[in-house]
Design an enzyme around this catalytic site. Structure first.
Site, PDB file in Angstrom:
ATOM      1  CG  ASP A  59     -16.023  18.221 -20.222  1.00  0.00           C
ATOM      2  OD1 ASP A  59     -16.512  18.260 -20.271  1.00  0.00           O
ATOM      3  OD2 ASP A  59     -15.891  16.538 -20.019  1.00  0.00           O
ATOM      4  CG  ASN A  86     -20.096  25.932 -32.284  1.00  0.00           C
ATOM      5  OD1 ASN A  86     -20.001  25.899 -33.452  1.00  0.00           O
ATOM      6  ND2 ASN A  86     -18.584  26.175 -31.656  1.00  0.00           N
ATOM      7  CE1 TYR A 157     -25.230  16.920 -34.227  1.00  0.00           C
ATOM      8  CE2 TYR A 157     -26.040  17.022 -36.281  1.00  0.00           C
ATOM      9  CZ  TYR A 157     -25.429  17.370 -35.377  1.00  0.00           C
ATOM     10  OH  TYR A 157     -24.726  18.741 -35.891  1.00  0.00           O
ATOM     11  CE  LYS A 161     -26.120  20.130 -33.145  1.00  0.00           C
ATOM     12  NZ  LYS A 161     -25.451  21.411 -32.508  1.00  0.00           N
TER      13      LYS A 161
HETATM   14  N1  LIG Z   1     -19.054  19.630 -39.110  1.00  0.00           N
HETATM   15  C1  LIG Z   1     -20.748  19.655 -39.556  1.00  0.00           C
HETATM   16  O1  LIG Z   1     -21.253  19.489 -40.368  1.00  0.00           O
HETATM   17  C2  LIG Z   1     -21.591  20.354 -38.837  1.00  0.00           C
HETATM   18  C3  LIG Z   1     -23.206  20.866 -39.732  1.00  0.00           C
HETATM   19  C4  LIG Z   1     -23.993  20.953 -38.573  1.00  0.00           C
HETATM   20  C5  LIG Z   1     -24.058  21.792 -37.507  1.00  0.00           C
HETATM   21  N2  LIG Z   1     -22.659  20.860 -36.635  1.00  0.00           N
HETATM   22  C6  LIG Z   1     -22.353  22.029 -35.515  1.00  0.00           C
HETATM   23  O2  LIG Z   1     -22.044  22.681 -35.374  1.00  0.00           O
HETATM   24  C7  LIG Z   1     -20.977  22.456 -34.044  1.00  0.00           C
HETATM   25  C8  LIG Z   1     -19.735  22.579 -34.306  1.00  0.00           C
HETATM   26  O3  LIG Z   1     -19.135  21.576 -35.232  1.00  0.00           O
HETATM   27  P1  LIG Z   1     -17.884  21.386 -35.892  1.00  0.00           P
HETATM   28  O4  LIG Z   1     -18.520  21.061 -36.993  1.00  0.00           O
HETATM   29  O5  LIG Z   1     -17.165  23.021 -35.961  1.00  0.00           O
HETATM   30  O6  LIG Z   1     -17.367  19.584 -35.526  1.00  0.00           O
HETATM   31  P2  LIG Z   1     -15.548  20.085 -34.945  1.00  0.00           P
HETATM   32  O7  LIG Z   1     -14.708  20.309 -35.400  1.00  0.00           O
HETATM   33  O8  LIG Z   1     -15.732  19.078 -34.218  1.00  0.00           O
HETATM   34  O9  LIG Z   1     -15.833  20.973 -33.178  1.00  0.00           O
HETATM   35  C9  LIG Z   1     -16.353  20.680 -32.254  1.00  0.00           C
HETATM   36  C10 LIG Z   1     -16.173  21.753 -30.881  1.00  0.00           C
HETATM   37  O10 LIG Z   1     -17.526  21.387 -29.981  1.00  0.00           O
HETATM   38  C11 LIG Z   1     -16.558  21.524 -28.997  1.00  0.00           C
HETATM   39  N3  LIG Z   1     -17.275  20.315 -28.074  1.00  0.00           N
HETATM   40  C12 LIG Z   1     -17.320  19.110 -27.943  1.00  0.00           C
HETATM   41  N4  LIG Z   1     -17.748  18.408 -26.711  1.00  0.00           N
HETATM   42  C13 LIG Z   1     -17.413  19.356 -25.835  1.00  0.00           C
HETATM   43  C14 LIG Z   1     -17.705  19.267 -24.590  1.00  0.00           C
HETATM   44  N5  LIG Z   1     -17.908  18.764 -23.516  1.00  0.00           N
HETATM   45  N6  LIG Z   1     -17.245  20.510 -23.885  1.00  0.00           N
HETATM   46  C15 LIG Z   1     -16.631  21.689 -24.330  1.00  0.00           C
HETATM   47  N7  LIG Z   1     -16.529  21.474 -25.083  1.00  0.00           N
HETATM   48  C16 LIG Z   1     -17.061  20.682 -26.069  1.00  0.00           C
HETATM   49  C17 LIG Z   1     -15.314  20.736 -28.843  1.00  0.00           C
HETATM   50  O11 LIG Z   1     -14.039  20.842 -28.362  1.00  0.00           O
HETATM   51  P3  LIG Z   1     -12.630  19.871 -27.378  1.00  0.00           P
HETATM   52  O12 LIG Z   1     -12.983  18.388 -27.848  1.00  0.00           O
HETATM   53  O13 LIG Z   1     -11.624  20.871 -27.285  1.00  0.00           O
HETATM   54  O14 LIG Z   1     -13.726  20.394 -25.817  1.00  0.00           O
HETATM   55  C18 LIG Z   1     -14.587  22.149 -30.795  1.00  0.00           C
HETATM   56  O15 LIG Z   1     -14.291  22.716 -30.346  1.00  0.00           O
HETATM   57  C19 LIG Z   1     -21.640  21.806 -33.889  1.00  0.00           C
HETATM   58  O16 LIG Z   1     -22.819  21.909 -32.637  1.00  0.00           O
HETATM   59  C20 LIG Z   1     -22.341  20.438 -34.812  1.00  0.00           C
HETATM   60  O17 LIG Z   1     -23.478  19.491 -33.901  1.00  0.00           O
HETATM   61  C21 LIG Z   1     -21.848  20.578 -37.187  1.00  0.00           C
END
Ligand SMILES: NC(=O)c1ccc[n+]([C@@H]2O[C@H](COP(=O)([O-])OP(=O)(O)OC[C@H]3O[C@@H](n4cnc5c(N)ncnc54)[C@H](OP(=O)(O)O)[C@@H]3O)[C@@H](O)[C@H]2O)c1
Length: 266
Positions: A59, A86, A157, A161
């Site tokens: 975590d 990530n 947020y 970023k």
């Molecule tokens: N989706 C978008 O529109 C978007 C756009 C721009 C940037 N991003 C960035 O891309 C990255 C990945 O996001 P995503 O879109 O793939 O979202 P997601 O599907 O919600 O995935 C987030 C990942 O981060 C992990 N995570 C969250 N909190 C955590 C914690 N406390 N400890 C360890 N792991 C943690 C989650 O795993 P667990 O829950 O298993 O811990 C999951 O594997 C993030 O940094 C996000 O800000 C996303």
């Protein structure tokens, strides 16, 4: 020493798709997230690629998580060739009504853990980076197109970023002289669990017609990272979006993002 690509947030979304892409391209993986069973499932799914896959549930909102990850790597004598920071999440809503605890965890996961892992694992890379081929060691930090502008109703947020973007670009210039690449990935809206987790359902940001798939983001990212690109922006609409932030005064920009992020009741 076996070399690995370490991916945080590998249980779902962009991190999971990056894991698939790296496994396909013969990289051994260390997968990190909280959800152990999802990581184990992914390990099983990737077993056909004949690469080594280690699962280390952690975590990253806990202060000692990066140190534990570092110890785990040292104890097992793994060499991290590519670090992908990530893991991340967003909060949404009127800041003063949001849970302070969750806002602080957002800073811990999106910024502090990323910084600490970069410092700890970057120092391991530095031990022999100058003896390796060009940019053998790489660090990829995941920011967002949100990093280029202020984001009312998702202010924390967007600010996290902006930190990741500026921090990574700064390190790119510092680390290149030590033969370590630091790249930053800036995806726009991507179809993952991200919006659901942030409880964003009816804000415009969650309904973008230009949402990319996490798979396309990962494929593009892999290609550009291997070409040592410092800033990776997947998708033409995201590139145009980022470019347009230079054309508007900030007073206009923040009103646009406010209208995109605000939900009924905020
Ligand atoms: N989706 C978008 O529109 C978007 C756009 C721009 C940037 N991003 C960035 O891309 C990255 C990945 O996001 P995503 O879109 O793939 O979202 P997601 O599907 O919600 O995935 C987030 C990942 O981060 C992990 N995570 C969250 N909190 C955590 C914690 N406390 N400890 C360890 N792991 C943690 C989650 O795993 P667990 O829950 O298993 O811990 C999951 O594997 C993030 O940094 C996000 O800000 C996303």
């Amino acid at each position: 020493m076996l070399e690995y690509t370490l991916i945080t947030g590998a249980s779902t979304g962009i991190g999971k798709e990056l894991a698939k892409e790296f496994a396909k391209n013969h990289h051994n993986l260390i997968l990190i997230a909280r959800n152990k069973s999802k990581l184990e499932e992914l390990k099983k799914e990737l077993s056909s690629h004949s690469v080594k896959i280690e699962v280390f549930p952690m975590d990253l909102s806990k202060k000692d998580a990066p140190e534990k990850i570092h110890q785990y790597i040292k104890q097992n004598q793994y060499s991290v060739q590519i670090l992908i920071n990530n893991a991340g999440f967003a909060t949404n809503g009127f800041f003063l009504k949001n849970s302070l605890q969750t806002e602080l965890e957002e800073i811990q996961v999106n910024i502090t853990s990323l910084l600490e892992l970069t410092h700890r694992i970057g120092n391991e890379m530095l031990k022999d980076s100058l003896n390796k081929p060009k940019y053998h060691y790489k660090i990829l930090n995941v920011a967002s197109t949100a990093g280029f502008q202020p984001g009312p109703y998702m202010s924390t947020y967007y600010a996290t970023k902006a930190f990741v973007l500026n921090f990574s670009e700064g390190l790119y210039e510092e680390f290149r002289h030590k033969n370590i690449l630091v790249s930053v990935l800036c995806p726009g809206a991507t179809k993952t669990e991200f919006f659901e987790r942030a409880k964003i359902d009816h804000a415009m940001i969650a309904k973008s017609p230009y949402m990319m798939s996490a798979e396309d983001v990962a494929k593009y990212t892999y290609k550009k990272l291997m070409k040592n690109q410092p800033i990776i922006i997947p998708g033409i609409m995201n590139k145009i979006g980022v470019f347009s932030t230079r054309l508007f005064p900030r007073s206009v920009l923040r009103k646009i993002t406010k209208s995109i992020n605000q939900q009924k009741g905020n």
